[in-house]
Scaffold this active site. Structure first.
Site, PDB file in Angstrom:
ATOM      1  N   LYS A 195     111.045  25.747  41.931  1.00  0.00           N
ATOM      2  CA  LYS A 195     111.505  24.378  42.166  1.00  0.00           C
ATOM      3  C   LYS A 195     112.928  24.242  41.639  1.00  0.00           C
ATOM      4  CE  LYS A 195     109.890  19.615  41.279  1.00  0.00           C
ATOM      5  NZ  LYS A 195     108.777  18.825  40.688  1.00  0.00           N
TER       6      LYS A 195
ATOM      7  N   SER B 102     103.252  15.242  40.707  1.00  0.00           N
ATOM      8  CA  SER B 102     104.156  16.062  41.508  1.00  0.00           C
ATOM      9  C   SER B 102     103.680  17.481  41.761  1.00  0.00           C
ATOM     10  CB  SER B 102     105.546  16.088  40.872  1.00  0.00           C
ATOM     11  OG  SER B 102     106.153  14.821  40.994  1.00  0.00           O
TER      12      SER B 102
ATOM     13  N   SER C  97     106.740  15.620  43.860  1.00  0.00           N
ATOM     14  CA  SER C  97     108.100  16.058  44.095  1.00  0.00           C
ATOM     15  C   SER C  97     108.259  17.574  44.214  1.00  0.00           C
ATOM     16  CB  SER C  97     109.003  15.565  42.963  1.00  0.00           C
ATOM     17  OG  SER C  97     108.684  16.209  41.732  1.00  0.00           O
TER      18      SER C  97
END
Length: 545
Positions: A183, A279, A255
């Site tokens: 990420k 997330s 996210s």
């Protein structure tokens, strides 16, 4: 004479307005927003103090704080529970005699354990495997809008080094030579770390996050930095909307949007995600991946963007519960840089007798429409078929859980204070009322006293949740609803995995909640559930070779 009359007329309009302005009391105006009711005398007495505070606040603003500096107060929820046991040597019992498929592209959907067997037996090299996944990232990355930066040069060097070591008899463990995605919330020296947001898209932080350093030490190969919703919200980033591989007309949620999307589409075997308030759970649900949100304080966040110092957590997104365990074992533990980390054993055991676990389920939550009731019922039936007795459990009901999200709001607005005051938040793609720019501005009006009192209530919430978990190793829950907010506030771990599909053909999920530091039990139940079902073996058709 005409001009004089016009001037007098204008003044006649202004004088009442000036009188109103003189009577306007900004303190009194703000009181309803702060749930206060003061007298005129009290307001008069506090004005000098407000001006003094204003000067102190301006001095704080002028100091300039980088995002990575944490507060002096450290949140450590595991102190409210007893940490037991010593670390044992883990026998992963990885599969043996895995064969290479005739079509090498099929390796895209092999799990980490299977790929590790192939690499250790030298049936395939890390260079070959890394090239396969980089090619898939190049082929499908734009379709899914899930890649920020390919780390190709770094990856090929790591893969070649892994092959040389394995050939020389130096095998570092199950992740040695395995490609993965990261990420783009984490810094990697030599590469941009964009946080998914336009104001930071050219940002270079010349440090490497602890989670990457630990994976480097295990011999894993970083192939790409993957998308996240801007500043860790949703699936909208500065380059577009990350897609759900099962339905390209739908975002992948967030996210950890790119991490889940890339794993589901077979672009990487596993990826690193983060969760503050859903997330890992949300994109894993949308994309049909298995995600582990560890206990708060298990995995260092050093080198990662801070959103909420007392709620941010780092965990793996993969194809199976065991894959999550393989990755978690590498990334967990203290580094001397994140003060919230507590050392505790992770004693994974393969082939656990599931009947030895005490398992509850949130009967009331499952009875409500939260997710897919049919799939939830089938999942519970599958678990019962393993010979497990499920006990009804209720979460704490006397504590106002959702209002405690003022903790996240307060910390997030502090983390991005400079962005708000600079006006650069106008560069972000999303500008609606629910987006970060407005959220950060709104959150600046939360009183410090209420932020502290919310954390005091949070103490009671943690104690009550720990009391419930004393009787259970795992509590099964719908992935969304009250438990998601509650357990993110308390810091309890969660394993989320697919449990079927909805009417639109997109995956649904179920969640297992564990004791503080109880990830091993979550993995054990997760493995048993996935062995009894085929949800984790299904892949989005357009990405299957």
């Amino acid at each position: 004479m005409k001009h004089l009359r016009a001037t007098l007329f204008t003044l006649s309009l202004l004088f009442p307005l000036l009188a109103v302005a003189q009577k306007f009391d900004s303190v009194k105006y703000m009181e309803p927003f702060l749930d206060l009711s003061l007298t005129d005398a009290q307001r008069d007495s506090l004005r000098d103090g407000l001006y003094a505070n204003q000067e102190r606040i301006r001095a704080i603003h002028q100091y300039g704080l980088p995002n990575e500096v944490p507060p002096a107060q450290v949140f450590m929820p595991m102190f409210y529970s007893e940490i037991q046991g010593t670390q044992e040597v883990i026998d992963w019992k990885l599969p043996q005699n895995i064969s290479l498929p005739k079509n090498r592209d099929e390796l895209a959907f092999y799990n980490v354990a299977e790929l590790a067997s192939l690499i250790r037996s030298q049936k395939i090299t890390s260079v070959e495997l890394t090239r396969l996944f980089i090619d898939r990232l190049k082929k499908f990355g734009d379709t899914l809008e899930c890649v920020v930066t390919l780390t190709e040069e770094r990856a090929m060097q790591q893969a070649a080094a892994a092959d040389a070591e394995i050939a020389a008899g130096k095998y570092r463990g199950p992740l040695h030579g395995i490609p993965y995605g990261l990420k783009d919330l984490f810094s990697v020296e030599g590469y941009e770390t964009t946080w998914g947001a336009m104001p930071y898209k050219d940002q270079r932080l010349e440090m490497t996050a602890t989670v990457v350093e630990k994976l480097d030490a295990a011999g894993a190969v970083l192939v790409a930095k993957l998308t996240l919703g801007a500043l860790a919200m949703g699936d909208v980033w500065f380059g577009g909307v990350t897609r759900n591989p099962w339905n390209l007309n739908q975002g992948s949620s967030g996210s950890s949007a790119g991490s889940a999307s890339a794993v589901a589409a077979g672009l990487v075997p596993f990826a690193i995600g983060t969760e503050t308030l859903g997330s890992i759970v949300s994109p894993s649900t949308r994309c049909g991946t298995t995600g582990l949100r560890p206990t708060f304080g298990r995995v260092s966040r050093h080198g990662g963007m801070a959103l909420s110092w007392s709620m941010d957590k780092v965990g793996p997104i993969a194809r199976s519960a065991r894959d999550c365990a393989l990755v978690f074992d590498v990334i967990r533990g203290a580094d001397g840089k994140d003060p919230s980390i507590v050392e505790a054993p992770f004693n994974y055991k393969a082939n656990v007798d599931i009947k030895s676990l005490r398992i509850g389920y949130l009967a009331e939550d499952f009875s409500q429409v939260r997710g897919n009731r049919t799939n939830d019922s089938l999942a519970l039936a599958a678990i019962r078929s393993l010979g497990i007795e499920l006990h009804e459990v209720k979460l704490p009901s006397d504590i106002p859980v959702y209002p405690l999200t003022v903790i996240l709001a307060s910390e997030a607005s502090a983390a991005f204070d400079a962005l708000t005051r600079s006006g650069l938040d106008t560069l972000m793609v999303r500008q609606d009322k629910g987006a970060w720019p407005n959220y950060f501005r709104t959150s600046r009006f939360i009183p410090a006293a209420d932020y502290i009192n919310a954390n005091r209530i949070r103490t009671n919430l943690i104690r009550e949740m720990n009391a419930i978990m004393e009787d259970y190793d795992v509590v099964i829950a719908p992935s969304f609803g009250g438990q998601l907010v509650l357990t993110n506030l308390t810091g309890h771990p969660c394993l989320v995995m697919p449990n079927g599909f909805n009417n639109n053909g997109s995956p649904t999920s179920i969640s297992f909640i564990g004791k503080m530091m109880g990830e091993a039990s979550l993995i054990a139940l997760g493995e048993a559930f996935q062995a009894a079902t085929d949800h984790d073996d299904r892949h989005p058709a357009m990405f299957v070779p």
